[in-house]
Scaffold this motif. Sequence first.
Motif, PDB file in Angstrom:
ATOM      1  N   LEU A   1     -14.390  29.354  84.018  1.00 54.22           N
ATOM      2  CA  LEU A   1     -13.437  28.468  83.351  1.00 54.22           C
ATOM      3  C   LEU A   1     -13.590  28.527  81.838  1.00 54.22           C
ATOM      4  O   LEU A   1     -12.602  28.401  81.101  1.00 54.22           O
ATOM      5  N   ASP A   2     -14.806  28.724  81.374  1.00 47.37           N
ATOM      6  CA  ASP A   2     -15.017  28.893  79.938  1.00 47.37           C
ATOM      7  C   ASP A   2     -14.346  30.175  79.456  1.00 47.37           C
ATOM      8  O   ASP A   2     -13.706  30.198  78.394  1.00 47.37           O
ATOM      9  N   ASP A   3     -14.469  31.233  80.233  1.00 50.64           N
ATOM     10  CA  ASP A   3     -13.823  32.505  79.877  1.00 50.64           C
ATOM     11  C   ASP A   3     -12.303  32.354  79.857  1.00 50.64           C
ATOM     12  O   ASP A   3     -11.623  32.865  78.955  1.00 50.64           O
ATOM     13  N   ILE A   4     -11.760  31.659  80.855  1.00 50.54           N
ATOM     14  CA  ILE A   4     -10.311  31.489  80.919  1.00 50.54           C
ATOM     15  C   ILE A   4      -9.815  30.665  79.736  1.00 50.54           C
ATOM     16  O   ILE A   4      -8.809  30.996  79.094  1.00 50.54           O
ATOM     17  N   SER A   5     -10.524  29.572  79.421  1.00 48.71           N
ATOM     18  CA  SER A   5     -10.082  28.688  78.335  1.00 48.71           C
ATOM     19  C   SER A   5     -10.178  29.343  76.975  1.00 48.71           C
ATOM     20  O   SER A   5      -9.538  28.897  76.023  1.00 48.71           O
TER      21      SER A   5
ATOM     22  N   VAL B   1     -12.829  22.769  78.111  1.00 50.46           N
ATOM     23  CA  VAL B   1     -12.170  22.315  79.339  1.00 50.46           C
ATOM     24  C   VAL B   1     -11.888  20.821  79.226  1.00 50.46           C
ATOM     25  O   VAL B   1     -12.795  20.014  79.037  1.00 50.46           O
ATOM     26  N   ARG B   2     -10.624  20.452  79.352  1.00 54.07           N
ATOM     27  CA  ARG B   2     -10.227  19.045  79.251  1.00 54.07           C
ATOM     28  C   ARG B   2     -10.515  18.329  80.570  1.00 54.07           C
ATOM     29  O   ARG B   2     -10.144  18.820  81.640  1.00 54.07           O
ATOM     30  N   LEU B   3     -11.158  17.171  80.490  1.00 58.02           N
ATOM     31  CA  LEU B   3     -11.479  16.391  81.683  1.00 58.02           C
ATOM     32  C   LEU B   3     -10.601  15.144  81.743  1.00 58.02           C
ATOM     33  O   LEU B   3     -10.485  14.410  80.756  1.00 58.02           O
ATOM     34  N   VAL B   4     -10.006  14.901  82.898  1.00 58.83           N
ATOM     35  CA  VAL B   4      -9.158  13.728  83.109  1.00 58.83           C
ATOM     36  C   VAL B   4      -9.588  13.083  84.425  1.00 58.83           C
ATOM     37  O   VAL B   4      -9.629  13.740  85.469  1.00 58.83           O
TER      38      VAL B   4
END
Length: 248
Positions: free
Chosen positions: A40-44, A72-75
């Motif tokens: 996810l870090d790579d994608i973002s 990565v945004r957390l909701v």
Amino acid sequence: MADIAAAERLLLALDFDGTLAELVDDPLAARPRPGTVALLDDISALPGTEVMLLSGRQLKELRYVAQMGPRVRLVGSHGAEPEEGLALDAAESALLEAIDLRWGQLVADPASAGARVERKPAGRVLHVRGVEDPVRRARVLDRGHSFVRAIAGLHVTPGKDVLEVTVLDVTKGSFLDAARRPGQRVLFIGDDVTDETALRVLRRGDVGVKVGSELDGPTAARFRVPNPTAVTRLLAELVAARGRALGG
């Protein structure tokens, strides 16, 4: 995959439990599958790409278990608890007190042994996974539903062995629909009943993925993968496909 990966602007939105992490009895023991955080870090980090975890967990708990990087945004709370926070008025706080009273009596009943109530900033969640007998588990959920059904102003959402009530009229779908930026295409991945609200607001050109088999019930998603292990593989494919599409 090649088509969505080539989007000029892409929002990847994902559930956490049952999607990025295996379902476990102890909620605080859940962790992303190995390699998921790095993917996810790579994608973002790719141009024109935004990554969001849209979870039913309260935000502070999501931060603890997800262990994501800063991009990565957390909701949390199905969209009712964005990172910028929320505020309740006196009437909404009074509704939460009413739930605490009724569900507190429910879980204190010996017939509900194993059930618990999770407190969220804008709601409460009745968890029954700890109730061993499936028949008794269903009975506790039914009683929990009957206790709150008569309270005006509550929004009730069933899930896997849970019943959630909130004083805010927010779903994953309403939050996702409002949060997407102009020109963004969305790839949404989730496993629970509550994720269907997000899958149903996807538009032409978006992609929805359901984690689970047909035995888990119908879905608005166009595609299915069987489990979080397959989600990790899907994310690896997305990194590679988007890198190629963007000339990386």
